[in-house]
Design a protein around this motif. Structure first.
Motif, PDB file in Angstrom:
ATOM      1  N   TRP A 276      40.621  23.976  38.834  1.00 35.33           N
ATOM      2  CA  TRP A 276      39.941  23.276  39.918  1.00 35.33           C
ATOM      3  C   TRP A 276      38.711  24.077  40.297  1.00 35.33           C
ATOM      4  CZ3 TRP A 276      39.647  24.067  45.441  1.00 35.33           C
ATOM      5  CH2 TRP A 276      40.097  25.323  45.840  1.00 35.33           C
ATOM      6  N   THR A 277      37.668  23.370  40.645  1.00 34.81           N
ATOM      7  CA  THR A 277      36.386  24.039  40.800  1.00 34.81           C
ATOM      8  C   THR A 277      35.534  23.342  41.847  1.00 34.81           C
ATOM      9  OG1 THR A 277      34.410  24.771  39.592  1.00 34.81           O
ATOM     10  CG2 THR A 277      35.381  22.681  38.925  1.00 34.81           C
ATOM     11  N   SER A 278      34.324  23.848  42.015  1.00 36.62           N
ATOM     12  CA  SER A 278      33.387  23.270  42.972  1.00 36.62           C
ATOM     13  C   SER A 278      32.753  22.005  42.394  1.00 36.62           C
ATOM     14  CB  SER A 278      32.314  24.296  43.336  1.00 36.62           C
ATOM     15  OG  SER A 278      31.806  24.933  42.186  1.00 36.62           O
TER      16      SER A 278
ATOM     17  N   THR B  76      20.161  31.960  41.851  1.00 36.50           N
ATOM     18  CA  THR B  76      21.303  31.979  40.940  1.00 36.50           C
ATOM     19  C   THR B  76      22.249  30.833  41.256  1.00 36.50           C
ATOM     20  OG1 THR B  76      21.177  34.390  40.761  1.00 36.50           O
ATOM     21  CG2 THR B  76      23.257  33.351  40.117  1.00 36.50           C
ATOM     22  N   GLU B  77      22.659  30.121  40.235  1.00 35.36           N
ATOM     23  CA  GLU B  77      23.655  29.066  40.402  1.00 35.36           C
ATOM     24  C   GLU B  77      25.031  29.705  40.496  1.00 35.36           C
ATOM     25  OE1 GLU B  77      24.660  24.907  40.700  1.00 35.36           O
ATOM     26  OE2 GLU B  77      22.739  25.982  40.759  1.00 35.36           O
ATOM     27  N   GLN B  78      25.784  29.360  41.538  1.00 34.78           N
ATOM     28  CA  GLN B  78      27.113  29.930  41.711  1.00 34.78           C
ATOM     29  C   GLN B  78      28.173  28.844  41.604  1.00 34.78           C
ATOM     30  OE1 GLN B  78      27.623  31.771  45.537  1.00 34.78           O
ATOM     31  NE2 GLN B  78      26.653  30.106  46.671  1.00 34.78           N
ATOM     32  N   TYR B  79      29.316  29.241  41.067  1.00 30.55           N
ATOM     33  CA  TYR B  79      30.414  28.320  40.802  1.00 30.55           C
ATOM     34  C   TYR B  79      31.704  28.906  41.365  1.00 30.55           C
ATOM     35  CZ  TYR B  79      27.033  26.725  37.291  1.00 30.55           C
ATOM     36  OH  TYR B  79      25.898  26.296  36.646  1.00 30.55           O
ATOM     37  N   ASP B  80      32.595  28.024  41.796  1.00 34.66           N
ATOM     38  CA  ASP B  80      33.945  28.432  42.155  1.00 34.66           C
ATOM     39  C   ASP B  80      34.823  28.283  40.922  1.00 34.66           C
ATOM     40  OD1 ASP B  80      33.318  28.997  44.779  1.00 34.66           O
ATOM     41  OD2 ASP B  80      33.655  26.932  45.438  1.00 34.66           O
TER      42      ASP B  80
ATOM     43  N   PRO C 146      35.965  39.577  43.369  1.00 35.73           N
ATOM     44  CA  PRO C 146      35.683  39.648  41.925  1.00 35.73           C
ATOM     45  C   PRO C 146      34.780  38.502  41.489  1.00 35.73           C
ATOM     46  CG  PRO C 146      37.873  38.768  42.307  1.00 35.73           C
ATOM     47  CD  PRO C 146      37.348  39.167  43.667  1.00 35.73           C
ATOM     48  N   VAL C 147      33.827  38.808  40.620  1.00 31.96           N
ATOM     49  CA  VAL C 147      32.919  37.790  40.092  1.00 31.96           C
ATOM     50  C   VAL C 147      32.751  38.001  38.601  1.00 31.96           C
ATOM     51  CG1 VAL C 147      31.643  37.411  42.236  1.00 31.96           C
ATOM     52  CG2 VAL C 147      30.866  39.170  40.632  1.00 31.96           C
ATOM     53  N   VAL C 148      32.448  36.901  37.909  1.00 36.26           N
ATOM     54  CA  VAL C 148      32.060  36.924  36.500  1.00 36.26           C
ATOM     55  C   VAL C 148      30.640  36.389  36.428  1.00 36.26           C
ATOM     56  CG1 VAL C 148      32.488  35.957  34.201  1.00 36.26           C
ATOM     57  CG2 VAL C 148      34.414  36.671  35.629  1.00 36.26           C
ATOM     58  N   ILE C 149      29.800  37.028  35.638  1.00 33.14           N
ATOM     59  CA  ILE C 149      28.396  36.634  35.528  1.00 33.14           C
ATOM     60  C   ILE C 149      28.078  36.287  34.079  1.00 33.14           C
ATOM     61  CG2 ILE C 149      27.690  38.033  37.498  1.00 33.14           C
ATOM     62  CD1 ILE C 149      26.690  40.159  35.546  1.00 33.14           C
TER      63      ILE C 149
ATOM     64  N   ASN D  33      32.577  32.804  41.316  1.00 35.37           N
ATOM     65  CA  ASN D  33      33.410  33.409  42.346  1.00 35.37           C
ATOM     66  C   ASN D  33      34.860  33.009  42.123  1.00 35.37           C
ATOM     67  OD1 ASN D  33      31.283  34.584  44.161  1.00 35.37           O
ATOM     68  ND2 ASN D  33      30.652  32.437  44.265  1.00 35.37           N
ATOM     69  N   ARG D  34      35.750  33.976  42.179  1.00 36.95           N
ATOM     70  CA  ARG D  34      37.172  33.675  42.013  1.00 36.95           C
ATOM     71  C   ARG D  34      37.698  33.027  43.277  1.00 36.95           C
ATOM     72  NH1 ARG D  34      42.503  36.684  42.445  1.00 36.95           N
ATOM     73  NH2 ARG D  34      43.817  35.829  40.784  1.00 36.95           N
ATOM     74  N   ARG D  35      38.335  31.869  43.090  1.00 35.64           N
ATOM     75  CA  ARG D  35      38.943  31.176  44.212  1.00 35.64           C
ATOM     76  C   ARG D  35      40.223  30.522  43.716  1.00 35.64           C
ATOM     77  NH1 ARG D  35      36.270  26.417  47.859  1.00 35.64           N
ATOM     78  NH2 ARG D  35      36.544  25.285  45.908  1.00 35.64           N
ATOM     79  N   VAL D  36      41.330  31.010  44.154  1.00 37.14           N
ATOM     80  CA  VAL D  36      42.630  30.517  43.703  1.00 37.14           C
ATOM     81  C   VAL D  36      43.298  29.756  44.832  1.00 37.14           C
ATOM     82  CG1 VAL D  36      42.936  32.315  41.974  1.00 37.14           C
ATOM     83  CG2 VAL D  36      43.718  32.709  44.309  1.00 37.14           C
ATOM     84  N   LEU D  37      44.189  28.846  44.482  1.00 33.03           N
ATOM     85  CA  LEU D  37      44.834  28.009  45.483  1.00 33.03           C
ATOM     86  C   LEU D  37      45.760  28.796  46.392  1.00 33.03           C
ATOM     87  CD1 LEU D  37      45.623  24.879  43.306  1.00 33.03           C
ATOM     88  CD2 LEU D  37      43.984  25.049  45.171  1.00 33.03           C
TER      89      LEU D  37
END
Length: 397
Positions: free
Chosen positions: A91-93, A118-122, A152-155, A207-211
């Protein structure tokens, strides 16, 4: 021979100057069109960074449901993952691949350097499995990030190159303008061109986003799920997943599209201006060709006595033809040189912001087109000039 051609050109400097001005402006416009077309082709050839095949997008709308959406969404993801035919669920933005949505920011800093837009994503821990992203350094998100003191982020590699240069990106800590929030890079992916097939490889951050993280999951947002299914899955599995969504969520609406369908729709949207640009270039080429052909035809009619006199003095038809072709190539060269001087200002001033090889390729393409047009347009008039007989031309005078 060259000196003689320059003498002939100088003797007709007024008409030749206008012709050179036309060639210069035509070259410049062709160069600008070529830059835009070459840049799109260059982007099209770059790796996309993910695989959209066999990925379905479920736009889940809770509507007026005010129950605990986080718990419902967690249960829904678990049920979908357990469905036969489903390989992975994330699941994402809203800025999913090939969507018309963007989420960009310039808040990230490293030491005294500020990141560009910068484009950012969940993203959660399973996105890498759904989209088959290629991790080139570090790792993707996992349970080890649960106890992280930084977000934590992944680029992608583009972000790493722009922000850290030649330094290793994994482990670096980013901050914001106020220095009250920090993000730690845990991994680097190859690329992520999610906009469309012609999109440039711009900086991206995940960006890490967990349920399970209730502090970072809003209860009013509209979830978007990406589901990777097994190859060959069709309408039967789609209907099964939609029914399961309605059963688990107690009536939430769910719209489904494949990423390939979204990609096709976005491609049609992006091709429209490119086709228009190509038609403009074609229209310009036709007008330049007609102009060159008309000027050459007029010159021949005005210079019949000169041609007849040269033939009477022993010039061959091939010699006359080469003379006219040579004059046109010299005039074209002078016009192209002026156009190149203008075109070279684009990479020096950073106009459009493209890489230097794109400008150089566009210059080469525009130069080839102009000389090719000159050769085509000058061929028939030069043959007409070569066929003029001295007795006929001198009698007309």
């Amino acid at each position: 021979m060259i000196r003689h051609l320059f003498t002939l050109i100088w003797n007709r400097k007024r008409s030749n100057f206008l012709l050179m001005a036309e060639i210069l402006l035509s070259f410049f416009v062709l160069f600008v069109v070529s830059v835009l077309l070459v840049s799109n082709y260059y982007n099209y050839r770059q790796p996309m960074g993910f695989s959209p095949d066999n990925v379905w997008e479920f736009d889940v709308d809770p509507g007026q449901d005010t129950t605990d959406r986080k718990a419902t969404l967690r249960l829904l993801v678990q049920e979908l993952q357990a469905t036969p035919g489903v390989a992975a669920v994330t699941w994402t933005s809203s800025n999913t691949p090939f969507s018309f949505s963007n989420m960009n920011t310039d808040q990230f800093r490293y030491k005294d350097k500020k990141a560009s837009l910068t484009e950012q994503y969940d993203a959660d821990d399973d996105m890498v499995r759904v989209l088959n992203q290629k991790v080139v350094a570090g790792r993707w998100f996992d349970h080890r990030d649960d106890a992280s003191t930084h977000h934590p982020v992944v680029i992608n590699q583009k972000f790493a190159e722009d922000m850290f240069g030649g330094e290793a990106a994994v482990g670096k800590v980013l901050t914001n303008d106020k220095h009250d929030e920090q993000w730690q890079v845990v991994g680097v992916i190859e690329a992520y061109r999610s906009g469309n097939d012609f999109a440039a490889n711009e900086p991206a951050i995940f960006n890490r986003r967990v349920l399970q993280d209730t502090a970072r999951v809003g209860n009013n947002e509209q979830p978007i799920l990406l589901v990777r299914v097994l190859p060959g899955s069709g309408a039967v599995l789609e209907q099964q997943l939609v029914r399961k969504i309605k059963q688990v969520t107690k009536g939430w609406d769910a719209n489904v599209n494949t990423l390939e369908e979204n990609r096709h729709d976005k491609m049609k949207f992006m091709l429209t201006p490119l086709i228009a640009l190509g038609l403009v270039g074609l229209f310009l080429i036709i007008n330049v060709a007609l102009g060159l052909f008309g000027v050459l035809w007029y010159n021949i009619n005005q210079r019949k006595s000169e041609i007849g006199l040269r033939r009477a003095l022993g010039a061959t038809s091939n010699g006359i033809s080469r003379q006219f072709l040579g004059e046109m190539f010299v005039v074209t060269t002078l016009g192209v040189v002026g156009g190149l001087v203008l075109a070279m200002q684009f990479p020096l001033l950073g106009v459009f912001g493209f890489a230097t090889p794109i400008y150089l390729t566009a210059m080469l393409l525009a130069t080839i087109l102009i000389f090719l047009l000159t050769a085509i347009c000058a061929f028939q008039p030069s043959r007409i000039a070569a066929a003029i007989q001295p007795a006929v031309s001198l009698r007309e005078e």
